[in-house]
Design an enzyme around this catalytic site. Structure first.
Site, PDB file in Angstrom:
ATOM      1  N   ALA A  83     -55.134  28.830  54.784  1.00  0.00           N
ATOM      2  CA  ALA A  83     -54.754  29.452  53.512  1.00  0.00           C
ATOM      3  C   ALA A  83     -53.943  28.503  52.651  1.00  0.00           C
ATOM      4  O   ALA A  83     -53.037  27.816  53.129  1.00  0.00           O
ATOM      5  CB  ALA A  83     -53.954  30.729  53.782  1.00  0.00           C
ATOM      6  N   GLN A 141     -49.509  12.918  44.681  1.00  0.00           N
ATOM      7  CA  GLN A 141     -50.348  13.049  43.489  1.00  0.00           C
ATOM      8  C   GLN A 141     -49.496  13.556  42.327  1.00  0.00           C
ATOM      9  O   GLN A 141     -48.709  14.490  42.489  1.00  0.00           O
ATOM     10  CB  GLN A 141     -51.508  14.023  43.741  1.00  0.00           C
ATOM     11  CG  GLN A 141     -52.424  14.246  42.555  1.00  0.00           C
ATOM     12  CD  GLN A 141     -53.119  12.981  42.102  1.00  0.00           C
ATOM     13  OE1 GLN A 141     -53.554  12.175  42.924  1.00  0.00           O
ATOM     14  NE2 GLN A 141     -53.198  12.774  40.803  1.00  0.00           N
ATOM     15  N   GLY A 143     -48.030  15.502  39.406  1.00  0.00           N
ATOM     16  CA  GLY A 143     -48.094  16.910  39.023  1.00  0.00           C
ATOM     17  C   GLY A 143     -48.229  17.887  40.167  1.00  0.00           C
ATOM     18  O   GLY A 143     -48.457  19.071  39.931  1.00  0.00           O
ATOM     19  N   TYR A 147     -47.243  21.072  46.048  1.00  0.00           N
ATOM     20  CA  TYR A 147     -48.412  21.017  46.927  1.00  0.00           C
ATOM     21  C   TYR A 147     -48.313  19.850  47.910  1.00  0.00           C
ATOM     22  O   TYR A 147     -48.558  20.000  49.118  1.00  0.00           O
ATOM     23  CB  TYR A 147     -49.672  20.880  46.068  1.00  0.00           C
ATOM     24  CG  TYR A 147     -50.969  21.013  46.815  1.00  0.00           C
ATOM     25  CD1 TYR A 147     -51.536  22.261  47.043  1.00  0.00           C
ATOM     26  CD2 TYR A 147     -51.653  19.890  47.287  1.00  0.00           C
ATOM     27  CE1 TYR A 147     -52.747  22.393  47.723  1.00  0.00           C
ATOM     28  CE2 TYR A 147     -52.844  20.006  47.961  1.00  0.00           C
ATOM     29  CZ  TYR A 147     -53.390  21.263  48.175  1.00  0.00           C
ATOM     30  OH  TYR A 147     -54.582  21.377  48.847  1.00  0.00           O
TER      31      TYR A 147
END
Length: 240
Positions: A83, A141, A143, A147
């Site tokens: 998920a 990464q 931006g 995450y």
């Protein structure tokens, strides 16, 4: 009775492909989802895989969900922590909510789901914990601080739990896909997509089924000497 595999976020995208591939490999599969009832209903009708709805960012919901799955399907032998969500923004513009949502769903969920099943795996002397990280958890990464932090955390979790579990017959591994053709990329513009593909040496996006085959391998007895590893599958875009 065959081994039971449970996949979080397992009705769409990479998770859906993983659920299907595990069923085809002979496992008794169950899948979790969070919110898309229509997609889950269609998935269940098509695959005959039982689905269970709860928020994997909620620890109590995970505890109760695991009990429901094990009562209906059986003790979970293979857990696939798949998920995930994205809430992209540059850090100077990122809200605390955007940060928290991603950490909660992408990283807290790995603890929330693994903790309720790990003791049963230890008692039975067998288990597979396979967590989906990301190329962006390896290289970073722009931006994506939320995450990247979450997906990097998945790799650290994997390594530590592998050390704790190795002598109990449990392997713990991560898979770090690159850019895969799923709904997560659906909002990307054509120009950005061309730029992404231009960075991939093999010249294309990955397919969810390619990631699913990696999961099936790591779940198998053939992978019993692999633990604490991160399997990269990114078309050569990042080599770590």
């Amino acid at each position: 009775m065959g081994r039971v595999a449970f996949v979080t976020g397992g009705t769409r995208g990479i998770g859906g492909a993983v659920s299907r591939a595990l069923k085809e490999a002979g496992y008794n599969v169950a899948a979790n989802y969070a919110g898309n009832d229509d997609a889950a209903k269609a998935f269940k009708k098509d695959t005959k895989i039982p689905v269970f709805k709860w928020d994997v960012g909620d620890y109590q919901a995970c505890e109760q969900g695991v009990i429901a799955v094990e009562n209906e399907v059986g003790p979970i032998d293979i857990l696939v922590n798949n998920a995930g969500i994205s809430r992209d923004a540059m850090l100077q513009k990122m809200s605390h909510e955007q940060w928290s949502q991603v950490i909660r769903t992408n990283l807290d969920s790995v603890f929330n789901m693994t903790r309720p099943v790990i003791n049963g795996m230890r008692e039975r002397g067998f288990g597979r914990v396979i967590s989906i990280s990301s190329i962006n958890g390896q290289k970073g990464q722009l931006g994506l601080t939320n995450y990247c932090a979450a997906k990097s955390g998945v790799i650290g979790f994997t390594r530590a739990l592998a050390l704790e579990s190795a002598r109990k017959g449990i392997t713990v591994n991560a898979i770090a896909p690159g850019y895969v053709a799923t709904d997560l990329l659906s909002g990307v513009s054509e120009d950005v997509m061309k730029a992404i593909v231009g960075q991939i040496p093999v010249g294309r996006l990955g397919e969810a089924e390619e990631v699913a085959r990696c999961v099936v391998f790591l779940a198998s007895d053939a992978a019993s000497w692999i633990t604490g590893s991160t399997l990269t599958i990114n078309g050569g875009q990042h080599m770590d």
